[in-house]
Design a protein around this motif. Structure first.
Motif, PDB file in Angstrom:
ATOM      1  N   LYS A   8       0.837  -1.191   0.000  1.00  0.00           N
ATOM      2  CA  LYS A   8       0.000   0.000   0.000  1.00  0.00           C
ATOM      3  C   LYS A   8       0.874   1.243   0.000  1.00  0.00           C
ATOM      4  CE  LYS A   8      -3.834  -2.032   2.548  1.00  0.00           C
ATOM      5  NZ  LYS A   8      -4.711  -1.903   3.707  1.00  0.00           N
ATOM      6  N   THR A   9       0.289   2.333  -0.458  1.00  0.00           N
ATOM      7  CA  THR A   9       0.965   3.624  -0.400  1.00  0.00           C
ATOM      8  C   THR A   9       1.052   4.049   1.066  1.00  0.00           C
ATOM      9  OG1 THR A   9      -0.058   4.166  -2.507  1.00  0.00           O
ATOM     10  CG2 THR A   9       0.847   5.997  -1.250  1.00  0.00           C
ATOM     11  N   PRO A  10       2.172   4.629   1.501  1.00  0.00           N
ATOM     12  CA  PRO A  10       2.281   5.067   2.897  1.00  0.00           C
ATOM     13  C   PRO A  10       1.219   6.111   3.248  1.00  0.00           C
ATOM     14  CG  PRO A  10       4.410   5.195   1.791  1.00  0.00           C
ATOM     15  CD  PRO A  10       3.390   4.899   0.738  1.00  0.00           C
ATOM     16  N   LEU A  11       0.791   6.085   4.490  1.00  0.00           N
ATOM     17  CA  LEU A  11      -0.154   7.087   4.981  1.00  0.00           C
ATOM     18  C   LEU A  11       0.542   8.420   5.148  1.00  0.00           C
ATOM     19  CD1 LEU A  11      -2.031   5.046   7.732  1.00  0.00           C
ATOM     20  CD2 LEU A  11      -2.854   5.657   5.461  1.00  0.00           C
ATOM     21  N   ARG A  12      -0.170   9.501   4.903  1.00  0.00           N
ATOM     22  CA  ARG A  12       0.339  10.864   5.085  1.00  0.00           C
ATOM     23  C   ARG A  12      -0.605  11.596   6.026  1.00  0.00           C
ATOM     24  NH1 ARG A  12       4.870   9.290   2.993  1.00  0.00           N
ATOM     25  NH2 ARG A  12       4.838   8.963   0.763  1.00  0.00           N
ATOM     26  N   ASN A  13      -0.072  12.525   6.771  1.00  0.00           N
ATOM     27  CA  ASN A  13      -0.889  13.355   7.659  1.00  0.00           C
ATOM     28  C   ASN A  13      -0.872  14.788   7.159  1.00  0.00           C
ATOM     29  OD1 ASN A  13      -1.554  11.349   9.614  1.00  0.00           O
ATOM     30  ND2 ASN A  13       0.551  11.456  10.331  1.00  0.00           N
ATOM     31  N   VAL A  14      -2.043  15.363   6.999  1.00  0.00           N
ATOM     32  CA  VAL A  14      -2.162  16.758   6.599  1.00  0.00           C
ATOM     33  C   VAL A  14      -3.242  17.416   7.451  1.00  0.00           C
ATOM     34  CG1 VAL A  14      -1.408  16.390   4.211  1.00  0.00           C
ATOM     35  CG2 VAL A  14      -3.824  16.232   4.763  1.00  0.00           C
ATOM     36  N   ARG A  15      -3.152  18.734   7.575  1.00  0.00           N
ATOM     37  CA  ARG A  15      -4.173  19.481   8.309  1.00  0.00           C
ATOM     38  C   ARG A  15      -5.055  20.194   7.287  1.00  0.00           C
ATOM     39  NH1 ARG A  15      -2.743  20.361  13.863  1.00  0.00           N
ATOM     40  NH2 ARG A  15      -0.684  19.521  14.263  1.00  0.00           N
ATOM     41  N   ILE A  16      -6.351  19.895   7.341  1.00  0.00           N
ATOM     42  CA  ILE A  16      -7.335  20.467   6.430  1.00  0.00           C
ATOM     43  C   ILE A  16      -8.458  21.055   7.279  1.00  0.00           C
ATOM     44  CG2 ILE A  16      -8.915  19.997   4.509  1.00  0.00           C
ATOM     45  CD1 ILE A  16      -6.029  19.314   3.810  1.00  0.00           C
ATOM     46  N   PRO A  17      -8.884  22.291   7.001  1.00  0.00           N
ATOM     47  CA  PRO A  17     -10.010  22.853   7.758  1.00  0.00           C
ATOM     48  C   PRO A  17     -11.241  21.934   7.672  1.00  0.00           C
ATOM     49  CG  PRO A  17      -8.960  24.559   6.440  1.00  0.00           C
ATOM     50  CD  PRO A  17      -8.341  23.252   6.017  1.00  0.00           C
ATOM     51  N   ASP A  18     -11.970  21.832   8.778  1.00  0.00           N
ATOM     52  CA  ASP A  18     -13.110  20.911   8.863  1.00  0.00           C
ATOM     53  C   ASP A  18     -14.129  21.101   7.740  1.00  0.00           C
ATOM     54  OD1 ASP A  18     -12.106  19.631  11.112  1.00  0.00           O
ATOM     55  OD2 ASP A  18     -13.284  20.848  12.513  1.00  0.00           O
ATOM     56  N   LYS A  19     -14.516  22.345   7.473  1.00  0.00           N
ATOM     57  CA  LYS A  19     -15.552  22.582   6.454  1.00  0.00           C
ATOM     58  C   LYS A  19     -15.059  22.159   5.075  1.00  0.00           C
ATOM     59  CE  LYS A  19     -18.841  25.868   4.506  1.00  0.00           C
ATOM     60  NZ  LYS A  19     -19.253  24.874   3.557  1.00  0.00           N
ATOM     61  N   LEU A  20     -13.817  22.489   4.738  1.00  0.00           N
ATOM     62  CA  LEU A  20     -13.265  22.097   3.444  1.00  0.00           C
ATOM     63  C   LEU A  20     -13.236  20.577   3.315  1.00  0.00           C
ATOM     64  CD1 LEU A  20     -11.939  22.746   0.745  1.00  0.00           C
ATOM     65  CD2 LEU A  20      -9.754  22.962   1.953  1.00  0.00           C
ATOM     66  N   TRP A  21     -12.812  19.890   4.371  1.00  0.00           N
ATOM     67  CA  TRP A  21     -12.747  18.430   4.361  1.00  0.00           C
ATOM     68  C   TRP A  21     -14.140  17.826   4.165  1.00  0.00           C
ATOM     69  CZ3 TRP A  21      -8.962  15.096   3.771  1.00  0.00           C
ATOM     70  CH2 TRP A  21      -9.155  13.755   4.096  1.00  0.00           C
ATOM     71  N   ALA A  22     -15.122  18.325   4.907  1.00  0.00           N
ATOM     72  CA  ALA A  22     -16.487  17.807   4.800  1.00  0.00           C
ATOM     73  C   ALA A  22     -17.060  18.057   3.403  1.00  0.00           C
ATOM     74  CB  ALA A  22     -17.376  18.438   5.864  1.00  0.00           C
ATOM     75  N   ASP A  23     -16.846  19.263   2.875  1.00  0.00           N
ATOM     76  CA  ASP A  23     -17.346  19.584   1.534  1.00  0.00           C
ATOM     77  C   ASP A  23     -16.679  18.709   0.478  1.00  0.00           C
ATOM     78  OD1 ASP A  23     -18.928  21.535   2.696  1.00  0.00           O
ATOM     79  OD2 ASP A  23     -17.702  23.217   1.978  1.00  0.00           O
ATOM     80  N   ALA A  24     -15.368  18.509   0.606  1.00  0.00           N
ATOM     81  CA  ALA A  24     -14.634  17.687  -0.362  1.00  0.00           C
ATOM     82  C   ALA A  24     -15.093  16.231  -0.289  1.00  0.00           C
ATOM     83  CB  ALA A  24     -13.134  17.791  -0.119  1.00  0.00           C
ATOM     84  N   LYS A  25     -15.276  15.709   0.927  1.00  0.00           N
ATOM     85  CA  LYS A  25     -15.740  14.326   1.071  1.00  0.00           C
ATOM     86  C   LYS A  25     -17.133  14.150   0.485  1.00  0.00           C
ATOM     87  CE  LYS A  25     -14.917  11.596   4.360  1.00  0.00           C
ATOM     88  NZ  LYS A  25     -14.744  10.826   5.582  1.00  0.00           N
ATOM     89  N   ALA A  26     -18.014  15.131   0.704  1.00  0.00           N
ATOM     90  CA  ALA A  26     -19.375  15.049   0.175  1.00  0.00           C
ATOM     91  C   ALA A  26     -19.358  15.063  -1.353  1.00  0.00           C
ATOM     92  CB  ALA A  26     -20.222  16.191   0.721  1.00  0.00           C
ATOM     93  N   LYS A  27     -18.563  15.954  -1.928  1.00  0.00           N
ATOM     94  CA  LYS A  27     -18.490  16.031  -3.392  1.00  0.00           C
ATOM     95  C   LYS A  27     -17.876  14.761  -3.965  1.00  0.00           C
ATOM     96  CE  LYS A  27     -17.124  18.822  -7.298  1.00  0.00           C
ATOM     97  NZ  LYS A  27     -16.582  20.075  -7.781  1.00  0.00           N
ATOM     98  N   ALA A  28     -16.823  14.258  -3.334  1.00  0.00           N
ATOM     99  CA  ALA A  28     -16.196  13.018  -3.796  1.00  0.00           C
ATOM    100  C   ALA A  28     -17.209  11.873  -3.756  1.00  0.00           C
ATOM    101  CB  ALA A  28     -14.976  12.685  -2.941  1.00  0.00           C
ATOM    102  N   ALA A  29     -17.966  11.780  -2.683  1.00  0.00           N
ATOM    103  CA  ALA A  29     -18.969  10.716  -2.572  1.00  0.00           C
ATOM    104  C   ALA A  29     -20.025  10.856  -3.662  1.00  0.00           C
ATOM    105  CB  ALA A  29     -19.613  10.741  -1.190  1.00  0.00           C
ATOM    106  N   ALA A  30     -20.450  12.081  -3.952  1.00  0.00           N
ATOM    107  CA  ALA A  30     -21.447  12.322  -5.001  1.00  0.00           C
ATOM    108  C   ALA A  30     -20.924  11.914  -6.368  1.00  0.00           C
ATOM    109  CB  ALA A  30     -21.862  13.789  -5.007  1.00  0.00           C
ATOM    110  N   GLU A  31     -19.604  11.973  -6.538  1.00  0.00           N
ATOM    111  CA  GLU A  31     -18.961  11.587  -7.799  1.00  0.00           C
ATOM    112  C   GLU A  31     -18.472  10.139  -7.771  1.00  0.00           C
ATOM    113  OE1 GLU A  31     -15.864  14.520  -8.162  1.00  0.00           O
ATOM    114  OE2 GLU A  31     -17.250  16.036  -8.944  1.00  0.00           O
TER     115      GLU A  31
END
Length: 61
Positions: A8-31
């Motif tokens: 597997k590809t190694p895990l990475r840690n990044v800091r993403i603002p909560d709203k941006l993360w939630a919006d991105a996850k929702a859009k990704a799921a919709a796609e």
């Protein structure tokens, strides 16, 4: 000693603002995509672009 091979590809840690993360996850799921796919695609596009000069560096002009 290095990390064991997992296939597997190694895990990475990044800091993403909560709203941006939630919006991105929702859009990704919709796609029907994963957030990892979205991030990897964005990084591929980012590194493919030519380096932009940083005009905000003191003493650069």
């Amino acid at each position: 000693m290095g990390r064991p091979a997992t296939g597997k590809t190694p895990l990475r840690n990044v800091r993403i603002p909560d709203k941006l993360w939630a919006d991105a996850k929702a859009k990704a799921a919709a796609e029907d995509r994963t957030i990892t796919d979205v991030i990897v695609s964005a990084l591929h596009r980012y590194v493919a672009r030519p380096v932009q000069p940083d005009n905000d560096v003191p003493g650069s002009g």
